[in-house]
Design an enzyme around this catalytic site. Structure first.
Site, PDB file in Angstrom:
ATOM      1  N   ARG A 169     -13.588   6.205  -0.838  1.00 28.22           N
ATOM      2  CA  ARG A 169     -12.485   6.174  -1.788  1.00 28.22           C
ATOM      3  C   ARG A 169     -12.890   5.365  -3.021  1.00 28.22           C
ATOM      4  NH1 ARG A 169      -7.521   5.325   2.635  1.00 28.22           N
ATOM      5  NH2 ARG A 169      -7.996   7.241   3.795  1.00 28.22           N
ATOM      6  N   ASP A 205      -1.459  -0.672   9.150  1.00 30.88           N
ATOM      7  CA  ASP A 205      -0.492   0.225   8.523  1.00 30.88           C
ATOM      8  C   ASP A 205       0.939   0.025   9.006  1.00 30.88           C
ATOM      9  OD1 ASP A 205      -2.438   1.475   7.017  1.00 30.88           O
ATOM     10  OD2 ASP A 205      -2.811   3.031   8.510  1.00 30.88           O
ATOM     11  N   ARG A 206       1.134  -0.229  10.301  1.00 26.81           N
ATOM     12  CA  ARG A 206       2.470  -0.132  10.887  1.00 26.81           C
ATOM     13  C   ARG A 206       2.869  -1.454  11.548  1.00 26.81           C
ATOM     14  NH1 ARG A 206      -0.537   4.042  12.024  1.00 26.81           N
ATOM     15  NH2 ARG A 206      -0.908   3.407  14.187  1.00 26.81           N
ATOM     16  N   ARG A 242       0.865  -1.171   0.000  1.00 26.17           N
ATOM     17  CA  ARG A 242       0.000   0.000   0.000  1.00 26.17           C
ATOM     18  C   ARG A 242       0.903   1.222   0.000  1.00 26.17           C
ATOM     19  NH1 ARG A 242      -4.416   2.309   3.147  1.00 26.17           N
ATOM     20  NH2 ARG A 242      -3.992   3.805   1.470  1.00 26.17           N
ATOM     21  N   GLY A 277     -10.426  20.424   8.007  1.00 22.83           N
ATOM     22  CA  GLY A 277     -10.791  20.876   6.668  1.00 22.83           C
ATOM     23  C   GLY A 277     -10.847  19.786   5.622  1.00 22.83           C
ATOM     24  N   ARG A 322      -2.899  17.048   3.343  1.00 30.00           N
ATOM     25  CA  ARG A 322      -4.145  16.512   3.898  1.00 30.00           C
ATOM     26  C   ARG A 322      -4.365  17.097   5.287  1.00 30.00           C
ATOM     27  NH1 ARG A 322      -4.848   9.966   5.060  1.00 30.00           N
ATOM     28  NH2 ARG A 322      -6.514  10.065   6.615  1.00 30.00           N
ATOM     29  N   ASP A 323      -5.497  17.747   5.484  1.00 29.61           N
ATOM     30  CA  ASP A 323      -5.927  18.204   6.810  1.00 29.61           C
ATOM     31  C   ASP A 323      -6.868  17.141   7.354  1.00 29.61           C
ATOM     32  OD1 ASP A 323      -7.341  19.328   8.981  1.00 29.61           O
ATOM     33  OD2 ASP A 323      -7.124  21.362   8.195  1.00 29.61           O
ATOM     34  N   GLU A 335      -0.654  16.645   6.858  1.00 33.42           N
ATOM     35  CA  GLU A 335      -0.148  15.280   6.737  1.00 33.42           C
ATOM     36  C   GLU A 335       0.013  14.934   5.258  1.00 33.42           C
ATOM     37  OE1 GLU A 335      -2.106  13.010  10.613  1.00 33.42           O
ATOM     38  OE2 GLU A 335      -2.683  12.424   8.596  1.00 33.42           O
ATOM     39  N   GLU A 336       0.801  13.912   4.977  1.00 36.85           N
ATOM     40  CA  GLU A 336       0.862  13.257   3.667  1.00 36.85           C
ATOM     41  C   GLU A 336       0.891  14.249   2.509  1.00 36.85           C
ATOM     42  OE1 GLU A 336      -1.346   9.123   5.027  1.00 36.85           O
ATOM     43  OE2 GLU A 336      -2.502  10.640   3.964  1.00 36.85           O
ATOM     44  N   TYR A 390      -5.218   6.472  -2.223  1.00 35.66           N
ATOM     45  CA  TYR A 390      -4.311   7.608  -2.186  1.00 35.66           C
ATOM     46  C   TYR A 390      -3.962   8.033  -3.618  1.00 35.66           C
ATOM     47  CZ  TYR A 390      -3.172   7.260   2.840  1.00 35.66           C
ATOM     48  OH  TYR A 390      -3.219   7.269   4.209  1.00 35.66           O
TER      49      TYR A 390
END
Length: 469
Positions: A371, A151-152, A118, A297, A292-293, A276-277, A406
């Site tokens: 998404r 993710d981690r 990913r 927002g 990215r907020d 972020e990102e 993404y």
């Protein structure tokens, strides 16, 4: 002419021809020796600075074949002087985007050993483009692929292949990472690789295949970075990193790196509330990022980075057609350039946009809540006019019935201008597709074009019912 005169004449002509042949052989020998030793006459830096000799950036093995009668001469071309990239060319004028690459990783996984990944992205060195992704330490047709929605983990690594080559078993694992960014400064690759415990992660800075520097978590809450390419200008690379809450105030810093060494760190300043990102691109003489907020927002933050004095400014994309997901419908969405719009601001997805004079090009999911699908378009006045909503040149990249994920930007330097390209992550598996236990992706890539183009849809395309569970 008597016989003696004939003999003398023939002898004179023969001697003349022999002399000419002898002189030609001497000339050929001199030419051969001269060309052979020409390689030692290249112009090198005057200060005895060593020239790098890596095959990625030095062309030493090119030969030119020259034929003189029966003699073959090989001439070695002098190495090219390697320079840092400065990205000073103007941005290409485009009418939209044209298809560039698709790796079909999930479809190929049905019958081959392909990594579970990913967070993919694309970045290019001066001669070639590469695709990156965070692997899960397993192939898809493998029981270790169960529960790879997380993710981690300590097994995640940054993978790197030529663009269009799926992540097969022979893929290079660049570093250990569950968050990353990569960029080429003109001389070598820089990789920023984050791994470790959520409350005490480490970012390693790997340059030219060697670990040069590192930094530990500064807020003890999931140190993370861009998940797309960083940008280097005249040898200084910038990367945006965040540590702190994903749904509240966090601590974002911009790191300045030279040949893998952190030379300066600047805190985020300006009106952006949460960053972020980031998807970053060169905007000479600086770097611009669209981020990215994840707190307030659904309009995207803008981070402007001054590479010379390390100053930072931030704001939001002015377009009232906002780029994050979830978001309000286009009639009720808004953005006024300076602050988060407080419209479905919690959560979000990595995305991109870039300025084009007063206008803005952007991409986003077609769905306002999930998404799903992907579209691009240009908003007239979207960079400078608050809440502008005039949309033109819309294209569907993935139809609304198929999943996306993404997306991010990367830049390609041409002969006269810098082109903007983007990739879309095509997620498959969990959580939505519960027949299988894995979560992975393929990618599709488009680049800006000044020509005409048609229509289509480029989803992942794998039949989940025939995929390994």
């Amino acid at each position: 002419m008597n016989p003696n005169q004939k003999i003398i004449t023939i002898g004179s002509v023969s001697l003349t021809i022999a002399t000419i042949c002898f002189l030609m052989q001497i000339a050929i020998l001199v030419t051969t020796v001269t060309l052979h030793f020409k390689q030692y006459e290249c112009d090198y830096p005057a200060n005895n600075q060593a020239m790098p000799c890596e095959p990625i950036i030095i062309e030493r093995n090119i030969t030119e074949i020259v034929y003189l009668t029966n003699t073959t001469i090989e001439k070695e071309v002098c190495p090219k002087l390697v320079e840092y990239r400065n990205w000073s060319k103007p941005q290409c004028k485009i009418t939209g985007f044209a298809p560039f690459s698709k790796d079909n990783s999930i479809r190929l996984s049905a019958g081959g050993d392909i990594w579970v990944t990913r967070e993919p992205y694309v970045s290019c060195d001066p001669g070639k483009c590469y695709q990156f992704a965070l692997g899960q330490g397993t192939t898809l047709d493998n029981k270790h692929s169960n529960d790879t929605i997380h993710d981690r983990t300590p097994h995640r690594t940054l993978l790197m292949n030529e663009l269009g080559v799926p992540f097969h078993l022979g893929t290079r694992q660049v570093c250990i990472a569950w968050s990353s960014s990569s960029c080429h400064d003109g001389k070598a690759w820089l990789h920023v690789c984050v791994t470790g415990y959520d409350k005490n992660a480490t970012a390693s800075f790997i340059y030219d295949g060697r670990l040069v520097d590192s930094i530990g978590s500064w807020s003890q809450n999931i140190l993370r970075t861009q998940e797309s390419e960083c940008v280097c200008i005249n040898g200084t690379c910038t990367v945006v990193m965040t540590d702190g809450s994903a749904s509240g105030r966090a601590d974002t810093k911009i790191l300045f790196i030279e040949e893998g060494k952190i030379v300066h760190t600047s805190p985020l300043s300006g009106s952006a509330q949460h960053v972020e990102e980031c998807s970053c691109y060169p905007r000479y003489p600086g770097v611009r990022c669209i981020c990215r907020d994840n707190w307030k927002g659904s309009n995207r933050p803008v981070v402007d980075i001054n590479v010379k004095d390390y100053s930072i400014n931030s704001s939001y994309v002015c377009s009232g057609l906002v780029g994050d997901t979830p978001r309000n419908n286009d009639r009720s969405s808004s953005s006024y350039c300076q602050n988060p719009n407080n419209e479905k601001g919690t959560h979000g997805v990595k995305g991109w946009a870039f300025d084009d004079g007063n206008d803005v090009w952007m991409g986003r999911t077609i769905s306002e809540d999930s998404r799903s699908g992907y579209e691009t378009f240009k908003v007239i006045g979207g960079w400078s006019t608050p809440n502008s909503k005039l949309q033109i040149n819309r294209q569907v990249i993935v139809d609304s019935d198929n999943r996306s994920g993404y997306s991010g930007i990367f830049s390609v330097e041409g002969k006269s201008c810098i082109n903007r390209c983007f990739y879309v992550e095509l997620i498959r598996g969990r959580e939505q597709e519960t027949r299988v236990w894995w979560t992975s992706n393929s990618i599709v890539v488009f680049c800006g074009t000044s020509g005409t183009y048609g229509t289509g849809s480029w989803p992942d395309g794998a039949d989940i019912n025939i995929m390994p569970i």
